[in-house]
Design a protein around this motif. Structure first.
Motif, PDB file in Angstrom:
ATOM      1  N   LEU A 264      30.003  35.454  36.945  1.00  0.00           N
ATOM      2  CA  LEU A 264      30.867  35.901  38.033  1.00  0.00           C
ATOM      3  C   LEU A 264      32.282  35.355  37.865  1.00  0.00           C
ATOM      4  O   LEU A 264      33.263  36.060  38.121  1.00  0.00           O
ATOM      5  CB  LEU A 264      30.279  35.473  39.377  1.00  0.00           C
ATOM      6  CG  LEU A 264      28.944  36.127  39.751  1.00  0.00           C
ATOM      7  CD1 LEU A 264      28.468  35.619  41.114  1.00  0.00           C
ATOM      8  CD2 LEU A 264      29.043  37.641  39.765  1.00  0.00           C
ATOM      9  N   ALA A 265      32.390  34.113  37.413  1.00  0.00           N
ATOM     10  CA  ALA A 265      33.717  33.544  37.157  1.00  0.00           C
ATOM     11  C   ALA A 265      34.423  34.313  36.042  1.00  0.00           C
ATOM     12  O   ALA A 265      35.633  34.574  36.105  1.00  0.00           O
ATOM     13  CB  ALA A 265      33.592  32.061  36.789  1.00  0.00           C
ATOM     14  N   HIS A 266      33.652  34.717  35.029  1.00  0.00           N
ATOM     15  CA  HIS A 266      34.223  35.480  33.908  1.00  0.00           C
ATOM     16  C   HIS A 266      34.691  36.857  34.380  1.00  0.00           C
ATOM     17  O   HIS A 266      35.728  37.356  33.918  1.00  0.00           O
ATOM     18  CB  HIS A 266      33.187  35.622  32.797  1.00  0.00           C
ATOM     19  CG  HIS A 266      33.675  36.365  31.598  1.00  0.00           C
ATOM     20  ND1 HIS A 266      34.637  35.873  30.752  1.00  0.00           N
ATOM     21  CD2 HIS A 266      33.338  37.604  31.108  1.00  0.00           C
ATOM     22  CE1 HIS A 266      34.878  36.756  29.792  1.00  0.00           C
ATOM     23  NE2 HIS A 266      34.100  37.805  29.985  1.00  0.00           N
ATOM     24  N   LEU A 267      33.936  37.479  35.278  1.00  0.00           N
ATOM     25  CA  LEU A 267      34.348  38.774  35.825  1.00  0.00           C
ATOM     26  C   LEU A 267      35.719  38.655  36.487  1.00  0.00           C
ATOM     27  O   LEU A 267      36.604  39.497  36.274  1.00  0.00           O
ATOM     28  CB  LEU A 267      33.330  39.266  36.854  1.00  0.00           C
ATOM     29  CG  LEU A 267      32.092  40.010  36.353  1.00  0.00           C
ATOM     30  CD1 LEU A 267      31.194  40.358  37.523  1.00  0.00           C
ATOM     31  CD2 LEU A 267      32.473  41.261  35.578  1.00  0.00           C
ATOM     32  N   MET A 268      35.895  37.616  37.282  1.00  0.00           N
ATOM     33  CA  MET A 268      37.165  37.451  37.985  1.00  0.00           C
ATOM     34  C   MET A 268      38.302  37.155  37.009  1.00  0.00           C
ATOM     35  O   MET A 268      39.419  37.646  37.167  1.00  0.00           O
ATOM     36  CB  MET A 268      37.034  36.342  39.027  1.00  0.00           C
ATOM     37  CG  MET A 268      36.125  36.722  40.189  1.00  0.00           C
ATOM     38  SD  MET A 268      36.069  35.469  41.484  1.00  0.00           S
ATOM     39  CE  MET A 268      35.065  34.202  40.685  1.00  0.00           C
ATOM     40  N   GLU A 269      38.000  36.390  35.975  1.00  0.00           N
ATOM     41  CA  GLU A 269      39.024  36.066  34.976  1.00  0.00           C
ATOM     42  C   GLU A 269      39.447  37.321  34.206  1.00  0.00           C
ATOM     43  O   GLU A 269      40.643  37.589  34.033  1.00  0.00           O
ATOM     44  CB  GLU A 269      38.495  35.015  34.008  1.00  0.00           C
ATOM     45  CG  GLU A 269      39.465  34.670  32.890  1.00  0.00           C
ATOM     46  CD  GLU A 269      38.854  33.735  31.859  1.00  0.00           C
ATOM     47  OE1 GLU A 269      39.484  33.538  30.797  1.00  0.00           O
ATOM     48  OE2 GLU A 269      37.750  33.214  32.090  1.00  0.00           O
ATOM     49  N   THR A 270      38.466  38.095  33.744  1.00  0.00           N
ATOM     50  CA  THR A 270      38.782  39.297  32.965  1.00  0.00           C
ATOM     51  C   THR A 270      39.490  40.337  33.822  1.00  0.00           C
ATOM     52  O   THR A 270      40.349  41.078  33.333  1.00  0.00           O
ATOM     53  CB  THR A 270      37.501  39.897  32.362  1.00  0.00           C
ATOM     54  OG1 THR A 270      36.787  38.878  31.658  1.00  0.00           O
ATOM     55  CG2 THR A 270      37.835  41.028  31.394  1.00  0.00           C
ATOM     56  N   ALA A 271      39.155  40.380  35.099  1.00  0.00           N
ATOM     57  CA  ALA A 271      39.773  41.352  35.998  1.00  0.00           C
ATOM     58  C   ALA A 271      41.242  41.052  36.247  1.00  0.00           C
ATOM     59  O   ALA A 271      41.949  41.880  36.830  1.00  0.00           O
ATOM     60  CB  ALA A 271      39.023  41.380  37.322  1.00  0.00           C
ATOM     61  N   SER A 272      41.714  39.900  35.789  1.00  0.00           N
ATOM     62  CA  SER A 272      43.142  39.595  35.921  1.00  0.00           C
ATOM     63  C   SER A 272      43.975  40.349  34.884  1.00  0.00           C
ATOM     64  O   SER A 272      45.201  40.424  35.007  1.00  0.00           O
ATOM     65  CB  SER A 272      43.381  38.087  35.782  1.00  0.00           C
ATOM     66  OG  SER A 272      43.085  37.646  34.457  1.00  0.00           O
ATOM     67  N   LEU A 273      43.315  40.907  33.860  1.00  0.00           N
ATOM     68  CA  LEU A 273      44.022  41.719  32.872  1.00  0.00           C
ATOM     69  C   LEU A 273      44.507  42.990  33.557  1.00  0.00           C
ATOM     70  O   LEU A 273      43.772  43.620  34.323  1.00  0.00           O
ATOM     71  CB  LEU A 273      43.093  42.072  31.707  1.00  0.00           C
ATOM     72  CG  LEU A 273      42.558  40.896  30.880  1.00  0.00           C
ATOM     73  CD1 LEU A 273      41.508  41.386  29.888  1.00  0.00           C
ATOM     74  CD2 LEU A 273      43.683  40.191  30.154  1.00  0.00           C
ATOM     75  N   ARG A 274      45.724  43.383  33.268  1.00  0.00           N
ATOM     76  CA  ARG A 274      46.314  44.508  34.004  1.00  0.00           C
ATOM     77  C   ARG A 274      45.613  45.834  33.739  1.00  0.00           C
ATOM     78  O   ARG A 274      45.715  46.772  34.534  1.00  0.00           O
ATOM     79  CB  ARG A 274      47.801  44.630  33.654  1.00  0.00           C
ATOM     80  CG  ARG A 274      48.070  44.900  32.182  1.00  0.00           C
ATOM     81  CD  ARG A 274      49.550  45.049  31.882  1.00  0.00           C
ATOM     82  NE  ARG A 274      49.803  45.235  30.468  1.00  0.00           N
ATOM     83  CZ  ARG A 274      49.657  46.374  29.824  1.00  0.00           C
ATOM     84  NH1 ARG A 274      49.245  47.445  30.489  1.00  0.00           N
ATOM     85  NH2 ARG A 274      49.908  46.481  28.534  1.00  0.00           N
ATOM     86  N   HIS A 275      44.885  45.936  32.635  1.00  0.00           N
ATOM     87  CA  HIS A 275      44.219  47.189  32.303  1.00  0.00           C
ATOM     88  C   HIS A 275      42.732  47.179  32.673  1.00  0.00           C
ATOM     89  O   HIS A 275      41.987  48.080  32.270  1.00  0.00           O
ATOM     90  CB  HIS A 275      44.370  47.486  30.806  1.00  0.00           C
ATOM     91  CG  HIS A 275      43.992  46.319  29.935  1.00  0.00           C
ATOM     92  ND1 HIS A 275      44.861  45.299  29.647  1.00  0.00           N
ATOM     93  CD2 HIS A 275      42.831  46.010  29.318  1.00  0.00           C
ATOM     94  CE1 HIS A 275      44.261  44.412  28.877  1.00  0.00           C
ATOM     95  NE2 HIS A 275      43.028  44.823  28.665  1.00  0.00           N
ATOM     96  N   VAL A 276      42.298  46.182  33.433  1.00  0.00           N
ATOM     97  CA  VAL A 276      40.907  46.109  33.876  1.00  0.00           C
ATOM     98  C   VAL A 276      40.872  46.181  35.403  1.00  0.00           C
ATOM     99  O   VAL A 276      41.580  45.430  36.081  1.00  0.00           O
ATOM    100  CB  VAL A 276      40.228  44.807  33.407  1.00  0.00           C
ATOM    101  CG1 VAL A 276      38.810  44.697  33.986  1.00  0.00           C
ATOM    102  CG2 VAL A 276      40.182  44.757  31.881  1.00  0.00           C
TER     103      VAL A 276
END
Length: 289
Positions: free
Chosen positions: A196-208
């Motif tokens: 879940l922490a990884h989901l939030m981190e990756t979702a910070s990418l502007r294209h995600v």
């Protein structure tokens, strides 16, 4: 099939026909130019037979197509991986051809050349967003406790796929996740907390972009099952829907199917939480009661 699934053969053939027509050639003229019989060009264009990467390069040369991105995309559609200026070269996944089923190899090759991916997931985190620990747990469950070395090889493949999110021209990813995806304790609490922490981190990418469908949203069109929609740069007719089953994958290419799934995804995204609220929702689950 030796040179890719039927859906890709037909889409490749249609685009090669379009390039021939743009070059002002008949199929007979194209055949003479490359030293083939006209029937071979016709079979390729209708998708009734496979085509080797070298033959695609030969046709594109004859049609005067020098655009490296277009050549790379068409090379991928015939199962070649990326296409360089000197002709086809194999994708990184070729090294795993003895480990991975052909349907998975086809999926990876499409994923590597797509410009946009829209997906609905109802039970597990999308592969492009998984942590190694989560991928390991999913792989063990899916394959019925396979040998550890096989699990690690498959996890390496899963992690290698994620490079499409961080390249020079990263894949645009929009995922709608049912709340069940976030609640299933895949691998146990510690693995899920990291996921879940990884989901939030990756979702910070502007294209995600992530959108959660909470249980409170009620029944939705996605109850029929998960799906993926691949879109490709500049050629809308190459879009394809992929449905995964236990032992195979189904590729949908008809315009009616593409329209239906695109409309379904739009409806699901509208019913789901916004990207920002979805991240707050995920953080709330990870923080616990």
């Amino acid at each position: 099939m030796r040179y890719g699934p039927a859906v890709r053969r037909r889409k490749l053939g249609a685009e090669l026909r379009r390039q021939r027509e743009l070059a002002g050639m008949t199929s007979a003229e194209a055949a003479r130019r490359v030293g083939w019989h006209q029937s071979k060009v016709s079979r390729i264009e209708t998708g009734s037979s496979g085509v080797k990467p070298a033959d695609v390069a030969l046709l594109l040369d004859a049609y005067g197509v020098g655009d490296p991105e277009l050549r790379a995309l068409l090379g991928a559609l015939c199962g070649a991986g990326s296409q360089g200026p000197q002709g086809a070269r194999r994708g990184w996944w070729y090294a795993y051809r003895d480990l991975l089923p052909s349907a998975y190899l086809d999926f990876i090759s499409l994923e590597s050349e797509a410009s946009r991916l829209r997906t609905l997931e109802t039970t597990v985190v999308p592969g492009l967003l998984q942590t190694p620990a989560y991928a390991r747990a999913v792989t063990r469950a899916a394959l019925g406790d396979p040998p550890p070395e096989q699990v690690e090889e498959l996890v390496r493949v899963r992690m290698a796929r994620q490079s499409v999110l961080r390249g020079r021209r990263p894949l645009e990813l929009c995922a709608v996740l049912d709340e069940a995806v976030l609640r299933h304790q895949v691998g146990g609490p510690e693995v899920m907390a990291g996921q879940l922490a990884h989901l939030m981190e990756t979702a910070s990418l502007r294209h995600v972009r992530l959108h959660v469908l909470p249980f409170s949203s009620g029944t939705h069109i996605g109850v029929t099952g998960p799906f993926v929609i691949f879109s490709f740069p500049r050629i809308a007719d190459l879009d394809v829907v992929v449905l995964d089953h236990l032992t195979s994958s189904l590729y949908l290419e008809r315009k009616e199917d593409l329209r239906a799934y695109s409309e379904a995804f739009t409806a699901l995204r509208a019913q789901a939480l916004s990207h920002e609220n979805s991240l707050d929702f995920i953080a709330g689950i990870n923080d616990g009661p």
